[in-house]
Design an enzyme around this catalytic site. Structure first.
Site, PDB file in Angstrom:
ATOM      1  N   TYR A  18       0.902  -1.056  -0.092  1.00 32.30           N
ATOM      2  CA  TYR A  18      -0.030   0.063  -0.210  1.00 32.30           C
ATOM      3  C   TYR A  18       0.644   1.380   0.084  1.00 32.30           C
ATOM      4  O   TYR A  18       0.207   2.367   0.021  1.00 32.30           O
ATOM      5  CB  TYR A  18      -0.988   0.086   1.388  1.00 32.30           C
ATOM      6  CG  TYR A  18      -1.875  -1.093   1.375  1.00 32.30           C
ATOM      7  CD1 TYR A  18      -2.972  -0.971   0.535  1.00 32.30           C
ATOM      8  CD2 TYR A  18      -1.524  -2.329   2.379  1.00 32.30           C
ATOM      9  CE1 TYR A  18      -3.845  -2.288   0.517  1.00 32.30           C
ATOM     10  CE2 TYR A  18      -2.594  -3.223   2.211  1.00 32.30           C
ATOM     11  CZ  TYR A  18      -3.562  -3.332   1.428  1.00 32.30           C
ATOM     12  OH  TYR A  18      -4.413  -4.440   1.582  1.00 32.30           O
ATOM     13  N   HIS A  23      -4.829   6.324  -1.062  1.00 28.97           N
ATOM     14  CA  HIS A  23      -5.356   6.126   0.295  1.00 28.97           C
ATOM     15  C   HIS A  23      -4.278   6.282   1.489  1.00 28.97           C
ATOM     16  O   HIS A  23      -4.710   6.648   2.468  1.00 28.97           O
ATOM     17  CB  HIS A  23      -5.886   4.645   0.344  1.00 28.97           C
ATOM     18  CG  HIS A  23      -7.038   4.619   1.170  1.00 28.97           C
ATOM     19  ND1 HIS A  23      -7.893   5.629   1.394  1.00 28.97           N
ATOM     20  CD2 HIS A  23      -7.671   3.530   1.995  1.00 28.97           C
ATOM     21  CE1 HIS A  23      -8.862   5.406   2.154  1.00 28.97           C
ATOM     22  NE2 HIS A  23      -8.695   4.071   2.432  1.00 28.97           N
ATOM     23  N   ASN A  70      -9.256   1.034   8.785  1.00 32.83           N
ATOM     24  CA  ASN A  70     -10.549   0.822   9.619  1.00 32.83           C
ATOM     25  C   ASN A  70     -10.651   0.825  11.171  1.00 32.83           C
ATOM     26  O   ASN A  70     -11.455   1.107  11.872  1.00 32.83           O
ATOM     27  CB  ASN A  70     -11.189  -0.387   9.038  1.00 32.83           C
ATOM     28  CG  ASN A  70     -11.645  -0.282   7.694  1.00 32.83           C
ATOM     29  OD1 ASN A  70     -11.207   0.742   6.915  1.00 32.83           O
ATOM     30  ND2 ASN A  70     -12.082  -1.194   7.345  1.00 32.83           N
ATOM     31  N   ASP A  95      -6.649  11.264   3.021  1.00 35.92           N
ATOM     32  CA  ASP A  95      -7.001  11.392   1.378  1.00 35.92           C
ATOM     33  C   ASP A  95      -8.606  11.829   1.510  1.00 35.92           C
ATOM     34  O   ASP A  95      -9.368  11.527   2.372  1.00 35.92           O
ATOM     35  CB  ASP A  95      -6.983  10.062   0.785  1.00 35.92           C
ATOM     36  CG  ASP A  95      -7.735   8.895   1.085  1.00 35.92           C
ATOM     37  OD1 ASP A  95      -7.567   8.808   2.427  1.00 35.92           O
ATOM     38  OD2 ASP A  95      -8.402   8.447   0.408  1.00 35.92           O
ATOM     39  N   ASN A 116     -13.268   5.648   6.450  1.00 35.68           N
ATOM     40  CA  ASN A 116     -13.483   4.599   7.532  1.00 35.68           C
ATOM     41  C   ASN A 116     -12.383   4.861   8.474  1.00 35.68           C
ATOM     42  O   ASN A 116     -12.475   4.728   9.784  1.00 35.68           O
ATOM     43  CB  ASN A 116     -13.315   3.236   6.992  1.00 35.68           C
ATOM     44  CG  ASN A 116     -14.534   2.781   6.320  1.00 35.68           C
ATOM     45  OD1 ASN A 116     -15.528   3.107   6.691  1.00 35.68           O
ATOM     46  ND2 ASN A 116     -14.105   1.704   5.449  1.00 35.68           N
TER      47      ASN A 116
END
Length: 197
Positions: A18, A23, A70, A95, A116
């Site tokens: 990631y 994100h 989350n 973001d 989230n």
């Protein structure tokens, strides 16, 4: 702002998979702030990577939760408890799909807007009265992004070189905005940051 302990939190997901995704723009900005301030996020505790820096007459904790997006609030709540940080001394960088790439907006409070990470922060802190520094990433159907690009895949796809350069340019404005927020309060900080379209 009377209290001198601040949290500046970047939201993202841990792991190389990631690392350069849209994100994770919060992580990217936190890493760059640490680099500019001659530090690195070498402390690992409370499911987060962090560093604690003295700057502008205050102590600033730069924090990247390692809990996945989350559950970001759980890690941040530990810092709040330990350092007794008032919720109004927290800035969360994340973001935002509804703003053009590179646009900045500093707000206080408000709803999660489908994010989230922000929802987790609000639930874990029992308040939404923290500052949110939104960083625009655009969305499918806007600009050069194809409208059929699924949103969940878009946010988890890598930023282009142009987007990375744009984010890095914005860090100077973010740094100045944080200084204003900490030393003078929100009005001047918002005036600067919210002018960056």
């Amino acid at each position: 702002m009377a209290d001198t302990e601040f949290l500046v939190v970047g939201l993202g997901n841990p792991g190389q998979k990631y690392a350069d995704t849209r994100h994770n723009v919060g992580f990217v900005i936190i890493d760059e702030l640490a680099r500019r301030w001659g530090s690195e996020l070498s402390l690992e505790k409370w499911n987060a990577r962090s560093c604690r820096i003295s700057r502008w007459g205050s102590r600033i904790n730069l924090v990247k939760p390692m809990t996945f997006m989350n559950l970001s609030g759980k890690a941040v709540a530990e810092f709040v408890r330990f350092y007794k940080v008032p919720v109004e001394n927290i800035v969360v960088i994340h973001d935002d799909l509804d703003m053009n790439p590179g646009r900045l907006k500093l707000v206080r409070g408000g709803g999660a807007g489908g994010h989230n990470g922000i929802r987790s922060m609000t639930e874990s802190l029992g308040s939404n009265n923290f500052y949110r520094l939104k960083v625009g990433i655009g969305r499918p159907g806007k600009g050069d992004v194809h409208p059929d690009f699924p949103v969940d895949k878009y946010v988890l796809s890598s930023m282009s070189g142009e987007e990375v350069d744009l984010v890095n340019e914005r860090v100077t404005f973010i740094e100045d905005g944080l200084q204003f927020l900490i030393t003078e309060g929100p009005a001047r900080a918002m005036s600067l940051i919210n002018s960056i379209k």
